[in-house]
Design an enzyme around this catalytic site. Structure first.
Site, mmCIF file in Angstrom:
data_model
loop_
_atom_site.group_PDB
_atom_site.id
_atom_site.type_symbol
_atom_site.label_atom_id
_atom_site.label_comp_id
_atom_site.label_asym_id
_atom_site.label_seq_id
_atom_site.Cartn_x
_atom_site.Cartn_y
_atom_site.Cartn_z
ATOM 1 N N ASP A 485 21.656 94.084 4.337
ATOM 2 C CA ASP A 485 22.910 94.676 4.464
ATOM 3 C C ASP A 485 23.696 94.710 5.700
ATOM 4 O O ASP A 485 25.049 94.725 5.587
ATOM 5 C CB ASP A 485 22.889 96.175 4.006
ATOM 6 C CG ASP A 485 22.687 96.157 2.264
ATOM 7 O OD1 ASP A 485 23.308 95.679 1.757
ATOM 8 O OD2 ASP A 485 21.864 97.342 2.077
HETATM 9 C C1 BGC Z 1 23.839 100.716 6.577
HETATM 10 C C2 BGC Z 1 22.285 100.143 6.526
HETATM 11 C C3 BGC Z 1 21.659 100.141 5.257
HETATM 12 C C4 BGC Z 1 22.679 100.012 4.057
HETATM 13 C C5 BGC Z 1 22.312 100.410 2.669
HETATM 14 C C6 BGC Z 1 24.453 99.802 5.610
HETATM 15 O O1 BGC Z 1 25.656 100.194 5.537
HETATM 16 O O2 BGC Z 1 24.261 100.948 7.779
HETATM 17 O O3 BGC Z 1 21.468 100.582 7.503
HETATM 18 O O4 BGC Z 1 20.510 99.959 4.879
HETATM 19 O O5 BGC Z 1 24.077 100.334 4.337
HETATM 20 O O6 BGC Z 1 23.048 99.799 1.688
HETATM 21 C C1 NOJ Z 2 18.690 99.534 2.018
HETATM 22 C C2 NOJ Z 2 19.205 99.063 0.844
HETATM 23 O O1 NOJ Z 2 19.199 100.026 -0.094
HETATM 24 C C3 NOJ Z 2 18.694 97.592 0.450
HETATM 25 O O2 NOJ Z 2 19.268 97.240 -0.499
HETATM 26 C C4 NOJ Z 2 18.628 96.822 1.798
HETATM 27 O O3 NOJ Z 2 18.010 95.750 1.247
HETATM 28 C C5 NOJ Z 2 18.248 97.340 2.810
HETATM 29 N N1 NOJ Z 2 18.652 98.548 3.165
HETATM 30 C C6 NOJ Z 2 18.290 96.228 4.034
HETATM 31 O O4 NOJ Z 2 19.495 96.306 4.618
#
Ligand code: BGC
Ligand code: NOJ
Length: 820
Positions: A485
């Protein structure tokens, strides 16, 4: 290092012996519709189906002190006030214990010869939390004391509840009938549901107004009513409604008293909401619910039923290896966590507020991989819900709300990896169940029934969504983000507050919101890993031409990767929107990333040139640490705007070189796939929570479940865990240990047995229920190898290859696999 508890494998419990754990150590109650989070000091909250839209009790995140608010029993005994779970009063106890089990938690406290044992659980097919409190006088003199219960209502919509005070301080409404307190805010007007908190005995008073019970200037630790020694029968009218029962109790020496409290949720048909007066709640359904668990005998039966249900679920896959920690992870806790992640996706934990994210498309599809063997029918239902939020071109809403099941337009779509996970999850479902019929089921696009097409069509568009969105190197476009993400090669921004994931960079606005140059090697490798499942489905259906066409796309992608994305010793991570390499030896920082590597190895991309072993060795060399594999290396030490969110994290945390346990599993799988069982097991045991129990005060989070992240080597808190419970880590590590290391996996036409274990192991045994039959599997390793089936027999008959057939007649079957 300091110990906070231990595993009780026989009872399938984790036993916590100190209330001051390094972080609240929680459990989940409920697996169907009513859910509660409960910490080892009884903190937490309840909700019905949706932690945001239907929150039943209130909880304040990021509180000071942490974990304030829950279901509390206050005991006032001769001037000493205490809670069985120690907090919130925090009177030192003579004895404390919390047992977190499969869907239940038992918290026991003792003070001055009075023992209070509280059992919390959500019975099967029941929309309520049952709380049984057993009070025992263990002393030699009679004891008179006062008991207060406590729960604080949330005004249903958790987001609104913590923001819209100008309205909410005037809407709260309750009703009291005997020993039952009803919460009915908005029931008169636009809600058809209410909640109640009851006890199966007479009471000596109650409170329903928070300020009356706690006191405006007091806290949970020193409620005014408890200090006053009695309830005031307060009646909430606006402000903050609560529910508290008050009871005076006397116990002779040795005597026990059992009280059963129920926190319940009721939905009523619109025309039956009220009694004849048109004002009073129609309590018929509530009374029936209360009746179900209003005696200790009924509670015992409900608890036994819950335990039996879990025994059955956990009996589907069971192993016996020489390592107790493996056994307790595989047989108990990892499977249990898979149920929780399946149910809640990333919505509600002690790190997920329940209002931020609902059900994630990629998340829930991956969760199915670890859950599908438990209840395939529920996986099927989830697959339909997920696919219903897909768009006609194969793109997907990234999240949806569980209550409405509608795609969440705030976050939208264009996450490049999303559609591929559905190929894997549908494949896993068919392999488990043999239910090919799912492919014919009509499933809407964008929740619009008029756009419904067979599920197979959803797989077609998922596959071709990748093929139709390639960049200059013939690799998939990275779009807003892929699995990571925080690698936002289009949505980067330099203004605070803009969401990296949804921000549309004016540079790319005209091109549809994201760069047509930035490409993801991770999605390329995921495509070549998931693609064969799609091809396998097409072949099974006799669609040979389509299968050949899809296979040609997979082959072409592999070529493109080898041509443009192999960096010599490992695979690149991406190309950014300027066409520059990401995750290359040429980069100053972030030279190597973990995400594409495992899928590339398992797709055998460049295997003939030794790319697989070179890649695995590079991971060992650059990403391996004593607490697991970091996501990238070297960590980013400055802000690289063109990469988006990733380098906003300090080095060693989260996506910037944290140990993301989720994608550690992909490397465990890849090592096992390549036949390096010792390496696979080394990586597995570094992050599997039971293996970290001894370092709990460093690791911090629960030693019985995975967290999303462990701080990496660049962090000053190297080894510290965060974001426990709701993570794809649960499903993927279950896949890694059960299907890749122990090597037992459902296949389209049978059960595959192909272990890749540490050479030192003599073998192991396993039981797997699969399509109505029970397979008792013995794996022998006389030559002390890691991988390779020398012989496979079923019921004494030799089988070619490594797939044991389906036995439509059911029954027990003895499978013996000899490695060598
Ligand atoms: C966060 C990431 C997280 C993700 C989850 C991002 O905006 O900062 O660390 O894993 O959202 O959707
Ligand atoms: C948490 C999110 O739930 C997942 O969808 C994602 O792949 C990981 N963060 C890595 O960013």
């Amino acid at each position: 290092m300091k110990s906070f508890g231990h595993f009780d494998d026989v009872r399938k419990e984790y036993v916590i012996q100190s209330p001051q754990t390094p972080y609240p150590w929680i459990n989940y109650l409920g697996t169907q519709a009513f859910f509660s989070l409960i910490s080892n000091t009884a903190g937490g909250y309840s909700f019905y189906k949706d932690a945001r839209l239907r929150r039943i009790t209130r909880y304040r995140y990021n509180n000071v002190p942490i974990d304030m608010g829950g279901r509390y029993f206050y005991i006032s005994d001769n001037g000493t006030v205490w809670n069985p779970g120690w907090s919130p009063v925090k009177t030192a106890l003579d004895f404390y214990e919390c047992r977190h089990g499969m869907g239940y938690t038992v918290i026991t406290g003792k003070k001055n010869d009075l023992k209070a044992e509280a059992t919390f659980f959500v019975p099967q097919n029941y929309d309520g939390e049952v709380q049984q409190l057993v009070l025992t006088n263990e002393g030699s003199a009679a004891k008179s004391f006062k008991l207060f219960s406590f729960a604080e209502w949330c005004l249903w919509d958790a987001q609104d509840d913590c923001t819209n005070f100008q309205r909410n301080f005037s809407t709260g409404r309750v009703e009291v009938e005997g020993s039952t307190i009803y919460h009915k805010t908005e029931y008169r007007d636009r809600r058809d549901h209410f909640a109640f908190y009851t006890v199966n005995d007479t009471i000596d008073g109650y409170d329903t107004d928070r300020d009356a019970f706690i006191g405006l200037y007091n806290g949970f630790g020193d409620p005014q009513a408890v200090a006053n020694g009695k309830a005031s029968n307060s009646f909430a009218d606006g402000w903050s409604p609560i529910a508290s029962h008050y009871k005076e109790i006397t116990l002779k020496p040795g005597e026990s008293k059992t009280l059963v409290f129920i926190l319940g949720y009721v939905e009523m048909p619109a025309d039956k909401k009220f009694e004849a007066d048109g004002v009073t709640i129609n309590k018929e359904k509530a009374h029936a619910m209360i009746e179900k668990y209003n005696t200790p005998e009924k509670v015992a039966a409900g608890l036994a039923e819950l335990k039996a249900a879990w025994d059955k679920l956990l009996g589907i896959f069971n192993v016996n290896t020489s390592d107790d920690k493996v056994n307790r992870m595989v047989n108990i806790w990892n499977q249990y966590q898979c149920m929780v992640t399946f149910n809640l996706s990333r919505s509600a934990s002690y790190f997920e507020s329940g209002i931020g994210r609902g059900m994630g498309f990629r998340d829930s599809n991956q969760d199915i991989l670890g859950f599908v063997h438990q209840i395939p029918d529920r996986a099927r239902e989830r697959l339909i819900d997920l696919a219903s939020t897909q768009l006609e071109d194969g793109g997907c809403y990234h999240q949806y709300q569980p209550l409405t099941k509608k795609g969440n337009s705030d976050i939208g779509g264009d996450f490049s990896d999303d559609p591929l996970w559905m190929i894997l999850s549908v494949g896993a479902y068919i392999k488990e169940s043999g239910d090919w019929g799912i492919l014919d089921q009509l499933v809407p696009y964008d929740n619009d029934e008029s756009k419904a097409k067979p599920m197979l069509h959803h797989l077609d568009v998922s596959f071709y969504h990748i093929v139709n969105n390639l960049g200059p190197h013939g690799l998939p476009l990275a779009m807003r983000a892929d699995w990571n993400d925080c690698l936002n090669l289009s949505c980067y921004s330099d203004k605070p507050g803009e969401s990296f994931q949804t921000y549309t960079n004016p540079k790319f606005a005209a091109e549809g919101g994201y760069s047509k140059v930035a490409e993801s090697v991770m999605v390329a490798a995921l495509f070549t890993y998931a693609g064969p499942t799609y091809v396998g489905i097409l072949k099974h259906l006799g669609k040979d031409a389509e299968a050949a066409k899809a296979q040609a796309e997979i082959d072409k992608m592999k070529e493109n990767v080898m041509k443009s994305a192999f960096d010599g010793e490992w695979f690149l991570r991406a190309y950014d929107s300027t066409g520059a390499k990401v995750g290359s030896k040429e980069c100053e920082e972030g030279k190597i990333f973990i995400e594409p590597q495992g899928f590339a190895v398992m797709s055998e991309i460049g295997k003939d040139q030794g790319a697989d072993i070179k890649t695995l060795d590079s991971i060992d060399k650059y990403l391996n640490t004593k607490y697991g594999l970091v996501l990238n290396n070297p960590a980013f030490s400055k802000y690289y705007i063109q990469y988006g969110e990733i380098s906003t994290y300090p080095g060693g945390y989260k996506e910037n070189a944290g140990i993301f346990t989720h994608n550690n599993a992909w490397i465990i799988c890849a090592e096992a796939y390549a036949g390096r069982g010792d390496k696979a097991f080394e990586y597995y045991s570094k992050i599997a929570p039971a293996f970290n129990e001894d370092i709990s005060d460093l690791h911090k989070t629960e030693p019985y479940v995975y967290g999303q992240m462990i701080a990496g080597k660049d962090a000053s808190r190297f080894g510290e865990g965060k974001n426990s419970w709701l993570t794809g880590t649960a499903a993927w590590n279950f896949v890694a240990i059960s299907q890749y290391i122990l090597g037992i996996s459902a296949d389209f036409d049978g059960l595959k047995v192909d272990p890749s274990i540490p050479k030192a192991w003599d073998g192991f045994t396993a039981t797997r229920k699969f399509r109505g039959a029970t397979y008792n599997i013995t794996v022998k390793n006389p030559d002390h190898v890691s991988k390779g089936i020398k012989s496979l027999t079923v019921d004494g008959k030799a089988v070619e290859g490594n797939v044991v057939p389906v036995f439509s007649v059911g029954g027990d079957h003895e499978v013996i696999a000899v490695l060598g």
